[in-house]
Structure formats: C-alpha cells, structure tokens
Design an enzyme around this catalytic site. Sequence first.
Site, PDB file in Angstrom:
ATOM      1  N   LYS A  75       0.901  -1.468  -0.038  1.00 12.93           N
ATOM      2  CA  LYS A  75      -0.213  -0.048   0.142  1.00 12.93           C
ATOM      3  C   LYS A  75       0.791   1.731  -0.132  1.00 12.93           C
ATOM      4  O   LYS A  75       1.626   1.041   0.437  1.00 12.93           O
ATOM      5  CB  LYS A  75      -0.497   0.382   1.546  1.00 12.93           C
ATOM      6  CG  LYS A  75      -1.648  -1.105   1.313  1.00 12.93           C
ATOM      7  CD  LYS A  75      -2.433  -1.270   2.764  1.00 12.93           C
ATOM      8  CE  LYS A  75      -2.824  -3.117   3.572  1.00 12.93           C
ATOM      9  NZ  LYS A  75      -1.581  -3.544   3.735  1.00 12.93           N
ATOM     10  N   HIS A 108      -3.377   3.454   0.738  1.00 10.33           N
ATOM     11  CA  HIS A 108      -3.647   3.127   1.885  1.00 10.33           C
ATOM     12  C   HIS A 108      -4.865   3.822   3.302  1.00 10.33           C
ATOM     13  O   HIS A 108      -6.281   3.109   3.442  1.00 10.33           O
ATOM     14  CB  HIS A 108      -2.650   3.056   2.561  1.00 10.33           C
ATOM     15  CG  HIS A 108      -2.837   2.494   4.071  1.00 10.33           C
ATOM     16  ND1 HIS A 108      -1.346   1.782   4.368  1.00 10.33           N
ATOM     17  CD2 HIS A 108      -3.015   2.084   4.613  1.00 10.33           C
ATOM     18  CE1 HIS A 108      -1.047   0.774   5.651  1.00 10.33           C
ATOM     19  NE2 HIS A 108      -2.556   0.868   5.607  1.00 10.33           N
TER      20      HIS A 108
END
Length: 293
Positions: A75, A108
Amino acid sequence: MTENTITLNNGVEMPAIGLGVFQTPPDVTVSAVESALRTGYRHIDTAAAYFNEREVGEGIKRSDVNSDEVFIETKVWISDYGFDTTLHAFDKATGKLGVDQLDLLILHQPLPSRFDLTLDAYRALEKLLTDGKVRAIGVSNFMPEHLDRLLAETTVVPAVNQIELHPYFQQKELQRLHAEHGIVTQAWSPIGGITSYGGGEKSTFDDPALLDIAAQHDKSAAQVMLRWHLQQGRSAIPKSTKPARIAENFDVFDFDLTADQLAAIDALDTGVRGGPDPDSITLENYGREIPEA
C-alpha cells in the site's frame, strides 16, 4: 467447497487467504513470512507505513519459494500521494521488497481533506498498471462516498477495497457497492483481532455463537470466521507471528458452513468500527516520511 483463489475484475487470480503483517515488528516479519510460505500461503499483504516491506522481501527469499509464485500486495501511504510522488512510492516499495513488479498496489487511505492528491495518486496507479509494473490496483478504507467520487473521476475500477471487516463490523452497504462494481472486498482484522486489542467490551474469539459453530466442525472460532469470509466471496488477510496460528488460519479449505451458520454470523454485526474513522486521517495527524529503498 470455496476455491482458494479469487478472480479480480481484470482477470488476475489472487489467493483468497493472505498473511497480514500490520504491526509485525521487522525482526519478526522475516520468520512470519517464511513460516507462512512454507505452510502453503502464496499471498502476503504489507504496506509502506508498516515499515516492514524489506523484511517481507527477505522472508520470501529465505522461504525458497520463488517470488514469482507469491502474490505480493502493498500500500502507498498518504505522505506519498500525488502523481509523481506515488510513482516514486512504487520504486521505494519494489526496491525494499526486491521485486520488479507488484501483484496488487493499493492506496492505504482515502485522505478526504486532500482528495485531489488521492485522485492523482490513483491516476499514478493507473499508469503503473498500463505500463505493466503492477498486475492490479485498488484502494483501502474507502467508504461509499470516497468510492463514488473515485469511480466518477478515474478510469480503472479498483480490483480490491481492503476494509475492516469481521463478524462484529460488517459494512454491508459498502459490500453491496463493491458487488455492484465488481470490486473484491478484502477484510483486514478478518477474525476480529481488533476486538481483542482495541479495548472493546467483547471479543469475537469468545463469542458463544462462533464457539458453538466451531465446535460443530471441530474447528476454532478463527477458522470459522475465515470460512465465513471465503464462502461469501471475500479475501481475508489474518495476521499472526506464531507458526501454529499461521498454519491454523490456513487450514480452512476442508469444511463448509451451512446457510444457517452463515446467517448466524451475519447476525452478529454491531456496526461498531474498531479502527480509525477514514475521515479522521489527515496529513497533519498521520503524515510520516516513508524512507527510500
């Protein structure tokens, strides 16, 4: 019996169960990843903000499993949002992981206070996908309003949205939106670990309904929860550092929950989030520098 892979909306096959390494200290990450791969896992989920991508790469190397056989997911952290910065975030991630290509790269957090940066970051992911540097792209912790805006202003539908999802917090409206758009729901804290260490009043591991279902199958509550995810078409990334628990979490392909048992687990939803509200994530509060490779 549910297959152990999920086909993403661009045809890429992803192992349904992966090892999560959130809050796993770097020195323990190597052995956890190595143990998981030797157990049979072929999917590892990490993130720039976990500060253990390098150790994930080392664990893969030590496992003697070819990195081409491992589905690697990571991420981009909010501090690296923006078109060029996100392109560089890919270089940082692959440099630490020791690979040239990522299987799945996701954002994220949605960063609502600077959604312009979020959109630019996602457009960078689209370029990486076009250039063949990543096999699939997606997001994490995006709520319906964030997804709606992303879908309206970008081209590629995310393959995955990784969200908090366990029997006590099921985000059913968001799951319906995913289904409408062909987005795979990927559960973080899939067995409700956050209900144990998050200061909640009750833990999924002690839930009478889950323990009763587990006893009927001679399985653990954790295995029942993972089976629940798999039978409803979700990906799950349980985390553990203990080899026995890592193995237990993977031993979920040899039994089926009944429709009544699935419904009983569905009925446990409290609607109470354990992790931070995505709208609370700002650069001011959560910005942190992601080191170079």
